[in-house]
Design a protein around this motif. Sequence first.
Motif, short mmCIF file in Angstrom:
data_model
loop_
_atom_site.label_atom_id
_atom_site.label_comp_id
_atom_site.label_asym_id
_atom_site.label_seq_id
_atom_site.Cartn_x
_atom_site.Cartn_y
_atom_site.Cartn_z
N SER A 1 0.81 -1.22 0.00
CA SER A 1 0.00 0.00 0.00
C SER A 1 0.84 1.27 0.00
O SER A 1 0.29 2.38 0.04
CB SER A 1 -0.94 0.02 1.22
N ILE B 1 0.41 0.47 -4.84
CA ILE B 1 -0.97 0.42 -5.30
C ILE B 1 -1.04 0.07 -6.78
O ILE B 1 -1.81 -0.81 -7.20
CB ILE B 1 -1.69 1.75 -5.01
N LEU C 1 -4.45 3.22 7.07
CA LEU C 1 -5.02 4.27 6.22
C LEU C 1 -4.65 4.02 4.77
O LEU C 1 -5.51 4.11 3.87
CB LEU C 1 -4.52 5.64 6.67
N LYS C 2 -3.40 3.71 4.51
CA LYS C 2 -2.98 3.42 3.14
C LYS C 2 -3.64 2.14 2.62
O LYS C 2 -3.94 2.02 1.43
CB LYS C 2 -1.46 3.32 3.06
N ASN C 3 -3.86 1.19 3.52
CA ASN C 3 -4.56 -0.03 3.11
C ASN C 3 -5.97 0.29 2.61
O ASN C 3 -6.43 -0.27 1.61
CB ASN C 3 -4.65 -1.01 4.28
N GLU C 4 -6.64 1.20 3.30
CA GLU C 4 -7.98 1.58 2.87
C GLU C 4 -7.94 2.32 1.54
O GLU C 4 -8.84 2.17 0.70
CB GLU C 4 -8.65 2.44 3.95
N GLN C 5 -6.89 3.13 1.34
CA GLN C 5 -6.74 3.80 0.04
C GLN C 5 -6.53 2.79 -1.07
O GLN C 5 -7.08 2.93 -2.17
CB GLN C 5 -5.56 4.77 0.12
N SER D 1 -9.82 1.02 -1.83
CA SER D 1 -10.79 1.87 -2.52
C SER D 1 -10.48 1.99 -4.01
O SER D 1 -11.36 2.36 -4.79
CB SER D 1 -10.81 3.27 -1.89
N GLN D 2 -9.25 1.70 -4.41
CA GLN D 2 -8.86 1.84 -5.81
C GLN D 2 -8.92 0.52 -6.59
O GLN D 2 -8.68 0.50 -7.80
CB GLN D 2 -7.45 2.43 -5.91
#
Length: 259
Positions: A24, A29, A50-54, A57-58
């Motif tokens: 992430s 990504i 937080l980066k995992n959720e970003q 989401s992509q």
Amino acid sequence: MTNIYTNKSSKQLTGRKVLYTGASGGLGIDTTIALLENGAEVIAIDRDQLKNEQLRSQIPVHLSEKLTLAAIDLSDTSALQSFLDDIISIAPIDIVINNAAIYPSKPFEEFTLEEQRHIHCVNVEAALICTKAALDGMRAQEWGRIINITSITLSGGWENLTPYVQSKGALMGLTRAWAREFGKWGITANAISPGAFPTDAEKIHPDPEGYQRFVLDHQSIKRRGKPEDIVATILFLASEGAGFISGQSISVDGGWVMQ
């Protein structure tokens, strides 16, 4: 992300399971999406929730079921080993990408021994654990790919990163040792040495504009690296077409370090 990496007629990684650390962060990504688009199932590990959720989401909806995303601090080797035990109990891992790294910056004499050990644990020991977890399955099927992400800093020219540079040197040594030892089972081990890509890692530099000039002055190609530059190299080394390449380091750095 535009799907420029996928061969529409033949997804080259269909049926392959990829273990990818640091998935992430930085260029992760784009790589994760490209691996999924090429048919792979990806087990992505990154400690930053937080980066995992970003990342999540992509991921296109039609690919989301092929992504397993785990928030694990790689310095917690027990948690990492327990997670990997669960993964390989279901199916073998075909491709390991040892990418995760931490890179604190300060003069060598200011690093405590404990700090140096922590950097080595995340940057090197986690790679040992991930590779060992995948090895039995690779050996049984006589096919496997190990890709270690090293660094342009191994060429010298960077101050205040001694433990990081040391850890990347260890990964390069492991690449060659694993290539020699595992080759008889059809397993390749290679390294990618990225140049100075514009990621969060550059935030450690106090003069961003000066650093930008420094990078372009040293590169033969006068543009900054883009995610697809790394993605293309990872996809190649993970492919059938790279089956006769092992123990090598590929610099993806715009013609900075020439070997």
